[in-house]
Design a protein around this motif. Structure first.
Motif, short mmCIF file in Angstrom:
data_model
loop_
_atom_site.label_atom_id
_atom_site.label_comp_id
_atom_site.label_asym_id
_atom_site.label_seq_id
_atom_site.Cartn_x
_atom_site.Cartn_y
_atom_site.Cartn_z
N LEU A 287 9.19 42.99 57.83
CA LEU A 287 8.09 42.10 58.14
C LEU A 287 7.23 42.71 59.25
N THR A 288 5.99 42.29 59.31
CA THR A 288 5.09 42.77 60.36
C THR A 288 5.07 41.75 61.48
N ALA B 112 10.16 45.64 63.77
CA ALA B 112 10.69 44.80 62.70
C ALA B 112 12.19 45.07 62.58
N LEU B 113 12.93 44.00 62.45
CA LEU B 113 14.37 44.14 62.24
C LEU B 113 14.65 44.31 60.75
N PRO B 114 15.67 45.08 60.42
CA PRO B 114 16.04 45.17 59.01
C PRO B 114 16.54 43.81 58.54
N ARG C 74 5.05 36.44 64.36
CA ARG C 74 4.34 35.91 65.51
C ARG C 74 2.98 35.39 65.07
N ARG C 75 2.93 34.24 64.54
CA ARG C 75 1.66 33.63 64.14
C ARG C 75 0.85 33.26 65.37
N VAL D 196 16.19 33.74 59.52
CA VAL D 196 16.51 35.16 59.38
C VAL D 196 15.89 35.93 60.55
N PRO D 197 16.69 36.70 61.31
CA PRO D 197 16.11 37.50 62.38
C PRO D 197 15.21 38.58 61.79
N THR D 198 13.93 38.61 62.21
CA THR D 198 12.97 39.50 61.58
C THR D 198 12.20 40.42 62.53
N TRP D 199 12.09 40.06 63.80
CA TRP D 199 11.23 40.81 64.71
C TRP D 199 11.86 40.78 66.09
#
Length: 191
Positions: free
Chosen positions: A183-184, A174-176, A189-190, A102-105
């Protein structure tokens, strides 16, 4: 680097692309063992904003998001890419982090390693009960739109450019998501 996961959306063009696991994920796997992939695209000088909007639109449409959510993310990506071209040096890159597919950031990266002014602007915006346009310079309105449209889920930080391996900065948001979850940076980005 492990083989690239080609199941993630890739816009149809001939722009150089890297899709794979970020190096820091290979070194330190996440505690919850989630799959993190990153799509990297070079944003050409002179058309970085247009290219960023197109790429985000394609990625988020492929993820099944509503047109309103896609439009907001397009606006942010375009504003940040235009700011990079106006105020920073090349290379310009767009990175989209995918968490479990899922695209998140999203990061807009440039060759200027100094994120402090942008960090300060986001910090000022976060302390206001209602954003006040007069607190930002005329050319800081794009950062306010980024802050508002991402509901404050944005930040700026030092990074390394993918193309040149030189110090740079990322201005990210953050992407919707289809679930409505924001998401943060730490989720995508761990370190």
């Amino acid at each position: 680097m492990p083989p690239a996961n080609r199941t993630s959306p890739e816009p149809e063009d001939h722009t150089p692309c890297i899709l794979g696991r970020p190096e820091h994920v290979d070194q330190e796997p996440s505690a919850d063992n989630r799959d993190i992939r990153v799509l990297v695209r070079i944003l050409p000088h002179g058309s970085a904003a247009r290219r960023a909007r197109t790429l985000i639109r394609e990625v988020l449409h492929h993820a099944g998001l509503t047109q309103d959510a896609v439009t907001d993310a397009e606006i942010i990506a375009g504003e940040l890419a235009a700011n990079a071209e106006r105020h920073a040096r090349q290379p310009y890159e767009l990175r989209v982090f995918h968490l479990d597919g899922v695209p998140t950031w999203c990061e807009i990266v440039d060759g200027d390693p100094d994120p402090e002014k942008i960090q300060d602007a986001f910090q000022r915006l976060s302390t206001l009960p209602e954003p006040d346009l007069s607190l930002l310079a005329e050319n800081g309105r794009g950062l306010q739109m980024t802050y508002e449209l991402s509901q404050g889920h944005c930040k700026a930080y030092r990074t390394t450019t993918t193309t040149t391996k030189a110090p740079g900065k990322a201005v990210a948001f953050a992407l919707p998501t289809a679930s409505g979850t924001w998401l943060t940076a730490g989720d995508a980005r761990r370190r």
